[in-house]
Design a protein around this motif. Structure first.
Motif, PDB file in Angstrom:
ATOM      1  N   HIS A  67       4.604   7.925  -8.223  1.00  0.00           N
ATOM      2  CA  HIS A  67       5.435   7.320  -7.183  1.00  0.00           C
ATOM      3  C   HIS A  67       5.915   5.952  -7.659  1.00  0.00           C
ATOM      4  O   HIS A  67       5.366   5.376  -8.620  1.00  0.00           O
ATOM      5  N   PRO A  68       6.946   5.374  -7.023  1.00  0.00           N
ATOM      6  CA  PRO A  68       7.526   4.099  -7.479  1.00  0.00           C
ATOM      7  C   PRO A  68       6.535   2.942  -7.509  1.00  0.00           C
ATOM      8  O   PRO A  68       6.595   2.118  -8.420  1.00  0.00           O
ATOM      9  N   LEU A  69       5.646   2.842  -6.522  1.00  0.00           N
ATOM     10  CA  LEU A  69       4.699   1.719  -6.519  1.00  0.00           C
ATOM     11  C   LEU A  69       3.833   1.747  -7.763  1.00  0.00           C
ATOM     12  O   LEU A  69       3.534   0.696  -8.344  1.00  0.00           O
ATOM     13  N   GLU A  70       3.442   2.948  -8.196  1.00  0.00           N
ATOM     14  CA  GLU A  70       2.636   3.046  -9.412  1.00  0.00           C
ATOM     15  C   GLU A  70       3.437   2.558 -10.622  1.00  0.00           C
ATOM     16  O   GLU A  70       2.893   1.891 -11.512  1.00  0.00           O
ATOM     17  N   ALA A  71       4.731   2.877 -10.662  1.00  0.00           N
ATOM     18  CA  ALA A  71       5.573   2.405 -11.762  1.00  0.00           C
ATOM     19  C   ALA A  71       5.689   0.880 -11.729  1.00  0.00           C
ATOM     20  O   ALA A  71       5.641   0.221 -12.774  1.00  0.00           O
ATOM     21  N   VAL A  72       5.853   0.310 -10.540  1.00  0.00           N
ATOM     22  CA  VAL A  72       5.914  -1.150 -10.409  1.00  0.00           C
ATOM     23  C   VAL A  72       4.600  -1.773 -10.874  1.00  0.00           C
ATOM     24  O   VAL A  72       4.587  -2.799 -11.575  1.00  0.00           O
TER      25      VAL A  72
ATOM     26  N   ARG B 202       0.819  -1.217   0.000  1.00  0.00           N
ATOM     27  CA  ARG B 202       0.000   0.000   0.000  1.00  0.00           C
ATOM     28  C   ARG B 202       0.854   1.268   0.000  1.00  0.00           C
ATOM     29  O   ARG B 202       0.448   2.298  -0.510  1.00  0.00           O
ATOM     30  N   HIS B 203       2.052   1.187   0.588  1.00  0.00           N
ATOM     31  CA  HIS B 203       2.886   2.382   0.697  1.00  0.00           C
ATOM     32  C   HIS B 203       3.423   2.754  -0.680  1.00  0.00           C
ATOM     33  O   HIS B 203       4.005   1.924  -1.382  1.00  0.00           O
ATOM     34  N   PRO B 204       3.281   4.014  -1.104  1.00  0.00           N
ATOM     35  CA  PRO B 204       3.714   4.402  -2.457  1.00  0.00           C
ATOM     36  C   PRO B 204       5.221   4.413  -2.636  1.00  0.00           C
ATOM     37  O   PRO B 204       5.711   4.356  -3.767  1.00  0.00           O
ATOM     38  N   GLY B 205       5.983   4.470  -1.525  1.00  0.00           N
ATOM     39  CA  GLY B 205       7.427   4.560  -1.625  1.00  0.00           C
ATOM     40  C   GLY B 205       7.854   5.923  -2.154  1.00  0.00           C
ATOM     41  O   GLY B 205       7.058   6.857  -2.272  1.00  0.00           O
ATOM     42  N   ARG B 206       9.123   6.059  -2.492  1.00  0.00           N
ATOM     43  CA  ARG B 206       9.626   7.301  -3.077  1.00  0.00           C
ATOM     44  C   ARG B 206      10.811   6.991  -3.978  1.00  0.00           C
ATOM     45  O   ARG B 206      11.496   5.981  -3.817  1.00  0.00           O
ATOM     46  N   TRP B 207      11.032   7.898  -4.947  1.00  0.00           N
ATOM     47  CA  TRP B 207      12.156   7.727  -5.866  1.00  0.00           C
ATOM     48  C   TRP B 207      13.466   7.945  -5.106  1.00  0.00           C
ATOM     49  O   TRP B 207      13.562   8.844  -4.262  1.00  0.00           O
TER      50      TRP B 207
END
Length: 508
Positions: free
Chosen positions: A374-379, A330-335
């Protein structure tokens, strides 16, 4: 077990005499067989040049998949010291449909080796590495001249067993290291050669530090190889002095081979948990062996293990209880910032199976990142693209081939995900283990991506499309570029002790 010494004067003299005699013989030929069928041939010629013993080999076989046949040819030259038999120089060229695909060159020194590897679509790789004393060379399985040199050496030792370091040039880009095998006598046996001739032989058994087992049948008087076999790969070679290059060859049906191999990479259980993607918790009693060239593992933030795990020579033997929990990403993370990317450089660099710097990989990665906040969206986008665009088919290919053909099993799909994520600046690594599906646990690969200090490394499965949740059906057993359930291990078993599933609406 006794370690060998290449400095023994009597051994050196006897080997020299043996090789001079062998070098005068004509071409040595073998039939290559897989799944009990002839699929090609291997041959080599020998010659003494100055202080070197030179073997020139030719291997030809046919592969068939989805009705299409491909002719593969390998031509090699190996120069070895004529006394110690240790390698001095090696060159191999690989052809498919008579078109050059790759070349490998390795120059050996007393304690080091320098390799240059060129492959279509991968460019040129140069590798330098240190060697253990007495390192032999064992490249492709069907390079039987390499094995013959090793067998001649063992024959002259007059011992029951010996341990040998060896180098595998064809995987140096992935694994720039030496491996080991233990050769041991296993009594007498009879070999039936083509033409109906039966020969009484000495049988030798070898096991590598990755768990691969090989058998050799040699003539008692001189250690000459008459038969070679790798049961786990359904492969063997038989000495056949009557074979001629003009004889027709059969084809190895890769679909049939993969089917046989896959059947060996499952452990059945007596409990049916139903929809495995909804598994929220799973507790199992397990006993099995994993061959891991990567990093064997047992505990993760979402998995606990109680029991015994012995790791010996890249083999991990598990006997205990695993408790696995579903991961909810759930956490979006960060670049990552530039200094953070340096700390995680090992998981951002291109590799032979995942060339993240290739223009085709980078172009797709850039298109998938466009607009990602955010990174999670890219994943999520990377895994969704792979899940919807790559057809599941056993190919065993790399990321670039998977992208170009739009086909691949869990390994190639995971390689592609790793390559795309690294191209986006997201550290990624291959992970794997066993996946529960339909009453059995089977070998499987997936990906772990690093999304910053929080949430850290998160598991995702591009093959099954699991990103937001990662079900408890995944048993994590290794990280890195290689791992496999050992099909030769005895008493492999898994019993489901407890499981819990996510409830759907309307369920009580």
């Amino acid at each position: 077990m006794r370690a060998y010494s290449t400095g023994n004067v009597l051994l050196a003299l006897s080997l020299s005499l043996c090789l001079h005699a062998r070098a005068g013989e004509p071409t040595v030929r073998y039939r290559i067989r897989m799944l009990g069928e002839d699929i090609g041939s291997a041959s080599y010629q020998t010659k003494v040049i100055a202080d070197s013993f030179v073997t020139r080999s030719s291997i030809a076989f046919r592969l068939k998949q989805a009705g299409q046949a491909v002719e593969v040819t390998l031509r090699g030259a190996l120069a070895s010291h004529k006394v110690s038999l240790l390698p001095l120089y090696y060159h191999l060229t690989v052809y498919a449909q008579q078109q050059e695909q790759a070349t490998i060159e390795v120059a050996f020194r007393r304690d080091s080796a320098f390799a240059v590897i060129r492959a279509a679509g991968l460019g040129e790789k140069k590798i330098a590495l240190g060697l253990e004393k007495g390192t032999f060379l064992l490249d492709n399985n069907f390079c039987l001249d390499h094995y013959q040199l090793l067998l001649w050496h063992f024959h002259q030792l007059h011992v029951d067993s010996a341990r040998y370091p060896f180098l595998v040039p064809q995987i140096l880009v992935q694994y720039p290291q030496t491996f080991h095998l233990r050769m041991a006598k296993a009594g007498q046996d009879t070999v039936s050669l083509p033409g109906g001739k039966a020969v009484t032989c000495h049988k030798l058994e070898a096991i590598t530090d990755s768990g691969l087992r090989m058998s050799f049948w040699v003539r008692p008087e001189d250690g000459f190889l008459l038969r070679w076999a790798v049961p786990a790969q359904y492969a063997e070679a038989l000495y056949d002095s009557s074979w001629t290059p003009s004889q027709p060859q059969g084809s190895l049906d890769l679909d049939r081979l993969y089917s046989h191999l896959i059947d060996r990479l499952y452990i059945r259980t007596y409990t049916d948990v139903g929809d495995w993607k909804r598994l929220e918790f799973l507790r199992i009693q397990a006993k099995f062996e994993i061959l891991a060239l990567g990093e064997p593992t047992e505990d993760t933030p979402w998995q606990d293990f109680e029991g015994q795990c012995k790791v010996v020579d890249k083999r991990a033997c598990y006997d205990g209880v695993f408790a696995v929990r579903m991961v909810r990403n759930r956490h979006p993370g960060r670049w990552l910032r530039a200094e953070e990317q340096e700390a995680y450089a090992a998981w951002l660099q291109p590799e032979i199976q995942a060339p993240s710097d290739h223009p085709e990989i980078r172009a797709l990665a850039d298109s998938l990142r466009n607009g990602a906040t955010h990174p999670l969206e890219a994943v999520q986008r990377v895994c969704a693209w792979i899940h919807s665009h790559i057809r599941y088919e056993i190919t065993g290919s790399d990321a670039l081939t998977c992208l170009r053909t739009r086909r691949g099993d869990c390994g190639p799909q995971s390689y592609l995900a790793v390559a795309l994520l690294r191209a986006l600046g997201i550290p990624a690594r291959l992970a794997g283990g066993l996946l529960y599906v339909g009453g059995r646990f089977g070998q499987h690969n997936w990906v772990e991506a690093y999304l910053g200090e929080e949430p850290g490394w998160v598991p995702v499965d591009p093959t099954t499309g699991e990103v937001n949740t990662f079900s408890a059906a995944h048993l994590t057993l290794w990280r890195g570029w290689a791992g496999a359930l050992n099909p030769d291990a005895q008493e492999a078993a898994i019993d489901v002790l407890e499981f819990r599933k996510v409830q759907e609406r309307g369920e009580q």
